[in-house]
Motif scaffolding. Structure first.
Motif, PDB file in Angstrom:
ATOM      1  N   SER A 126       0.625  -1.263  -0.046  1.00 13.97           N
ATOM      2  CA  SER A 126      -0.211  -0.174   0.069  1.00 13.97           C
ATOM      3  C   SER A 126       0.988   1.208  -0.062  1.00 13.97           C
ATOM      4  CB  SER A 126      -0.922  -0.150   1.163  1.00 13.97           C
ATOM      5  OG  SER A 126      -1.556   1.174   1.428  1.00 13.97           O
ATOM      6  N   ARG A 127       0.501   2.137  -0.739  1.00  6.90           N
ATOM      7  CA  ARG A 127       1.291   3.550  -0.795  1.00  6.90           C
ATOM      8  C   ARG A 127       0.540   4.679  -1.204  1.00  6.90           C
ATOM      9  NH1 ARG A 127       1.015   0.307  -5.001  1.00  6.90           N
ATOM     10  NH2 ARG A 127       0.795   0.841  -7.138  1.00  6.90           N
ATOM     11  N   PRO A 128       1.139   5.757  -1.153  1.00  3.28           N
ATOM     12  CA  PRO A 128       0.122   7.090  -1.539  1.00  3.28           C
ATOM     13  C   PRO A 128      -0.238   7.059  -2.939  1.00  3.28           C
ATOM     14  CG  PRO A 128       2.083   7.751  -0.174  1.00  3.28           C
ATOM     15  CD  PRO A 128       2.127   6.342  -0.544  1.00  3.28           C
ATOM     16  N   VAL A 129      -1.506   7.247  -3.391  1.00  2.00           N
ATOM     17  CA  VAL A 129      -1.666   7.220  -4.889  1.00  2.00           C
ATOM     18  C   VAL A 129      -2.849   8.471  -4.897  1.00  2.00           C
ATOM     19  CG1 VAL A 129      -3.015   6.107  -6.798  1.00  2.00           C
ATOM     20  CG2 VAL A 129      -1.325   4.820  -5.056  1.00  2.00           C
ATOM     21  N   VAL A 130      -2.592   9.077  -6.059  1.00  6.75           N
ATOM     22  CA  VAL A 130      -3.716  10.292  -6.259  1.00  6.75           C
ATOM     23  C   VAL A 130      -4.796   9.610  -7.088  1.00  6.75           C
ATOM     24  CG1 VAL A 130      -4.177  12.473  -7.342  1.00  6.75           C
ATOM     25  CG2 VAL A 130      -2.204  12.132  -6.113  1.00  6.75           C
ATOM     26  N   PHE A 131      -6.086   9.766  -6.882  1.00  8.08           N
ATOM     27  CA  PHE A 131      -7.104   9.522  -7.433  1.00  8.08           C
ATOM     28  C   PHE A 131      -7.712  10.681  -8.281  1.00  8.08           C
ATOM     29  CE2 PHE A 131      -6.926   5.624  -5.000  1.00  8.08           C
ATOM     30  CZ  PHE A 131      -7.427   4.735  -5.906  1.00  8.08           C
ATOM     31  N   ARG A 132      -7.911  10.811  -9.335  1.00  4.74           N
ATOM     32  CA  ARG A 132      -8.425  12.192 -10.136  1.00  4.74           C
ATOM     33  C   ARG A 132     -10.022  11.886 -10.788  1.00  4.74           C
ATOM     34  NH1 ARG A 132      -4.041  14.413 -14.018  1.00  4.74           N
ATOM     35  NH2 ARG A 132      -4.272  12.606 -14.922  1.00  4.74           N
ATOM     36  N   ASP A 133     -10.888  12.571 -10.361  1.00  4.60           N
ATOM     37  CA  ASP A 133     -12.079  12.597 -10.982  1.00  4.60           C
ATOM     38  C   ASP A 133     -12.227  13.562 -12.128  1.00  4.60           C
ATOM     39  OD1 ASP A 133     -14.572  12.495 -11.498  1.00  4.60           O
ATOM     40  OD2 ASP A 133     -15.466  12.710  -9.390  1.00  4.60           O
ATOM     41  N   ARG A 134     -12.302  12.947 -13.241  1.00  2.46           N
ATOM     42  CA  ARG A 134     -12.131  13.712 -14.266  1.00  2.46           C
ATOM     43  C   ARG A 134     -13.718  14.608 -14.662  1.00  2.46           C
ATOM     44  NH1 ARG A 134      -7.721  14.990 -17.131  1.00  2.46           N
ATOM     45  NH2 ARG A 134      -6.412  13.114 -17.646  1.00  2.46           N
ATOM     46  N   ALA A 135     -14.700  14.229 -14.080  1.00  2.00           N
ATOM     47  CA  ALA A 135     -16.037  14.835 -14.246  1.00  2.00           C
ATOM     48  C   ALA A 135     -15.826  15.957 -13.302  1.00  2.00           C
ATOM     49  CB  ALA A 135     -17.155  13.969 -13.877  1.00  2.00           C
ATOM     50  N   ALA A 136     -15.423  15.934 -12.166  1.00  2.00           N
ATOM     51  CA  ALA A 136     -15.690  17.002 -11.291  1.00  2.00           C
ATOM     52  C   ALA A 136     -14.276  17.797 -11.097  1.00  2.00           C
ATOM     53  CB  ALA A 136     -15.820  16.700  -9.580  1.00  2.00           C
ATOM     54  N   ASP A 137     -13.232  17.386 -11.870  1.00  2.00           N
ATOM     55  CA  ASP A 137     -11.971  18.022 -12.053  1.00  2.00           C
ATOM     56  C   ASP A 137     -11.459  18.300 -10.506  1.00  2.00           C
ATOM     57  OD1 ASP A 137      -9.740  18.881 -13.297  1.00  2.00           O
ATOM     58  OD2 ASP A 137     -10.367  21.066 -12.950  1.00  2.00           O
ATOM     59  N   VAL A 138     -11.291  17.078  -9.730  1.00  2.00           N
ATOM     60  CA  VAL A 138     -10.985  16.950  -8.361  1.00  2.00           C
ATOM     61  C   VAL A 138     -10.042  15.728  -8.081  1.00  2.00           C
ATOM     62  CG1 VAL A 138     -11.692  16.509  -5.986  1.00  2.00           C
ATOM     63  CG2 VAL A 138     -13.238  17.931  -7.494  1.00  2.00           C
ATOM     64  N   ALA A 139      -9.083  15.971  -7.252  1.00  2.00           N
ATOM     65  CA  ALA A 139      -8.238  14.945  -6.977  1.00  2.00           C
ATOM     66  C   ALA A 139      -7.862  14.493  -5.742  1.00  2.00           C
ATOM     67  CB  ALA A 139      -6.533  15.298  -7.574  1.00  2.00           C
ATOM     68  N   PHE A 140      -7.922  13.533  -5.136  1.00  2.00           N
ATOM     69  CA  PHE A 140      -7.705  12.983  -3.826  1.00  2.00           C
ATOM     70  C   PHE A 140      -6.412  12.210  -3.834  1.00  2.00           C
ATOM     71  CE2 PHE A 140     -12.139  13.030  -4.879  1.00  2.00           C
ATOM     72  CZ  PHE A 140     -12.809  13.817  -4.086  1.00  2.00           C
ATOM     73  N   LEU A 141      -5.720  12.666  -2.615  1.00  2.00           N
ATOM     74  CA  LEU A 141      -4.559  11.643  -2.297  1.00  2.00           C
ATOM     75  C   LEU A 141      -4.623  10.960  -1.103  1.00  2.00           C
ATOM     76  CD1 LEU A 141      -1.352  11.267  -2.471  1.00  2.00           C
ATOM     77  CD2 LEU A 141      -1.187  13.127  -0.738  1.00  2.00           C
ATOM     78  N   THR A 142      -4.584   9.481  -1.438  1.00  2.00           N
ATOM     79  CA  THR A 142      -4.914   8.320  -0.382  1.00  2.00           C
ATOM     80  C   THR A 142      -4.000   7.293  -0.651  1.00  2.00           C
ATOM     81  OG1 THR A 142      -6.823   7.268   0.497  1.00  2.00           O
ATOM     82  CG2 THR A 142      -6.715   7.411  -1.627  1.00  2.00           C
ATOM     83  N   ARG A 143      -4.098   6.387   0.432  1.00  2.00           N
ATOM     84  CA  ARG A 143      -3.222   5.326   0.247  1.00  2.00           C
ATOM     85  C   ARG A 143      -3.987   3.929  -0.343  1.00  2.00           C
ATOM     86  NH1 ARG A 143       1.454   5.229   2.991  1.00  2.00           N
ATOM     87  NH2 ARG A 143       1.461   2.933   2.696  1.00  2.00           N
ATOM     88  N   SER A 144      -3.284   3.353  -1.314  1.00  2.00           N
ATOM     89  CA  SER A 144      -4.006   2.435  -2.349  1.00  2.00           C
ATOM     90  C   SER A 144      -2.970   1.362  -2.677  1.00  2.00           C
ATOM     91  CB  SER A 144      -4.683   2.951  -3.320  1.00  2.00           C
ATOM     92  OG  SER A 144      -5.213   1.939  -4.301  1.00  2.00           O
ATOM     93  N   THR A 145      -3.278   0.192  -3.302  1.00  2.00           N
ATOM     94  CA  THR A 145      -2.751  -0.862  -3.886  1.00  2.00           C
ATOM     95  C   THR A 145      -2.633  -0.597  -5.354  1.00  2.00           C
ATOM     96  OG1 THR A 145      -4.365  -2.651  -3.795  1.00  2.00           O
ATOM     97  CG2 THR A 145      -2.827  -2.261  -2.032  1.00  2.00           C
ATOM     98  N   ALA A 146      -3.677   0.257  -6.116  1.00  2.00           N
ATOM     99  CA  ALA A 146      -3.538   0.536  -7.383  1.00  2.00           C
ATOM    100  C   ALA A 146      -2.538   0.644  -8.020  1.00  2.00           C
ATOM    101  CB  ALA A 146      -4.754   1.472  -7.564  1.00  2.00           C
ATOM    102  N   GLU A 147      -2.334   0.070  -9.187  1.00  2.00           N
ATOM    103  CA  GLU A 147      -1.124   0.357 -10.064  1.00  2.00           C
ATOM    104  C   GLU A 147      -1.357   1.330 -11.048  1.00  2.00           C
ATOM    105  OE1 GLU A 147       1.800  -1.213  -9.780  1.00  2.00           O
ATOM    106  OE2 GLU A 147       1.145  -2.337  -7.886  1.00  2.00           O
ATOM    107  N   SER A 148      -0.355   2.199 -11.243  1.00  2.00           N
ATOM    108  CA  SER A 148      -0.446   2.954 -12.513  1.00  2.00           C
ATOM    109  C   SER A 148       0.757   3.425 -13.159  1.00  2.00           C
ATOM    110  CB  SER A 148      -1.278   4.311 -12.020  1.00  2.00           C
ATOM    111  OG  SER A 148      -1.387   5.232 -13.091  1.00  2.00           O
ATOM    112  N   ALA A 149       0.847   3.652 -14.449  1.00  2.00           N
ATOM    113  CA  ALA A 149       2.272   4.085 -15.062  1.00  2.00           C
ATOM    114  C   ALA A 149       2.260   5.545 -15.108  1.00  2.00           C
ATOM    115  CB  ALA A 149       2.432   3.458 -16.164  1.00  2.00           C
ATOM    116  N   ARG A 150       1.193   6.313 -15.184  1.00  2.00           N
ATOM    117  CA  ARG A 150       1.240   7.801 -15.037  1.00  2.00           C
ATOM    118  C   ARG A 150       1.567   8.231 -13.577  1.00  2.00           C
ATOM    119  NH1 ARG A 150      -4.167   8.165 -18.123  1.00  2.00           N
ATOM    120  NH2 ARG A 150      -4.598   7.821 -16.201  1.00  2.00           N
ATOM    121  N   THR A 151       2.298   9.397 -13.543  1.00  2.00           N
ATOM    122  CA  THR A 151       2.378  10.156 -12.167  1.00  2.00           C
ATOM    123  C   THR A 151       1.962  11.361 -12.538  1.00  2.00           C
ATOM    124  OG1 THR A 151       4.774  10.897 -13.140  1.00  2.00           O
ATOM    125  CG2 THR A 151       4.472   8.704 -11.663  1.00  2.00           C
ATOM    126  N   ILE A 152       1.829  12.401 -11.284  1.00  2.00           N
ATOM    127  CA  ILE A 152       1.576  13.547 -11.065  1.00  2.00           C
ATOM    128  C   ILE A 152       2.049  14.308  -9.914  1.00  2.00           C
ATOM    129  CG2 ILE A 152      -0.676  13.224  -9.725  1.00  2.00           C
ATOM    130  CD1 ILE A 152      -2.171  15.317 -10.963  1.00  2.00           C
TER     131      ILE A 152
END
Length: 86
Positions: free
Chosen positions: A9-35
């Motif tokens: 588990s590590r910090p991951v940003v979840f970005r909601d494209r519809a509301a243009d909002v981002a949340f920083l939380t811990r997750s196990t989700a994988e992603s090749a993109r960074t911000i």
């Protein structure tokens, strides 16, 4: 518990494209993109279609059902006397 069976588990940003909002939380989700986040650190970013910022239930924009139309339809079908007996 057995060691080394859970994903990291590590910090991951979840970005909601519809509301243009981002949340920083811990997750196990994988992603090749960074911000780059507000604190200057770089985190993986996962784009989501809907979150609590854009979901109608959480934003209060959910549709209200037309209950008056249902009552009128019931009274037409069963008559006003059936509605008064209960």
């Amino acid at each position: 518990m057995r060691p080394d069976i859970h994903p990291a588990s590590r910090p991951v940003v979840f970005r909601d494209r519809a509301a243009d909002v981002a949340f920083l939380t811990r997750s196990t989700a994988e992603s090749a993109r960074t911000i780059e986040w507000e604190d200057g650190a770089v985190y993986p970013v996962v784009d989501v279609e809907i979150s609590s910022a854009s979901h109608p239930f959480y934003t209060g924009t959910s549709r209200v059902l037309d209950t008056a139309g249902r009552v009128e339809r019931f009274e037409r079908r069963y008559g006003r006397a059936a509605a008064n007996r209960t």
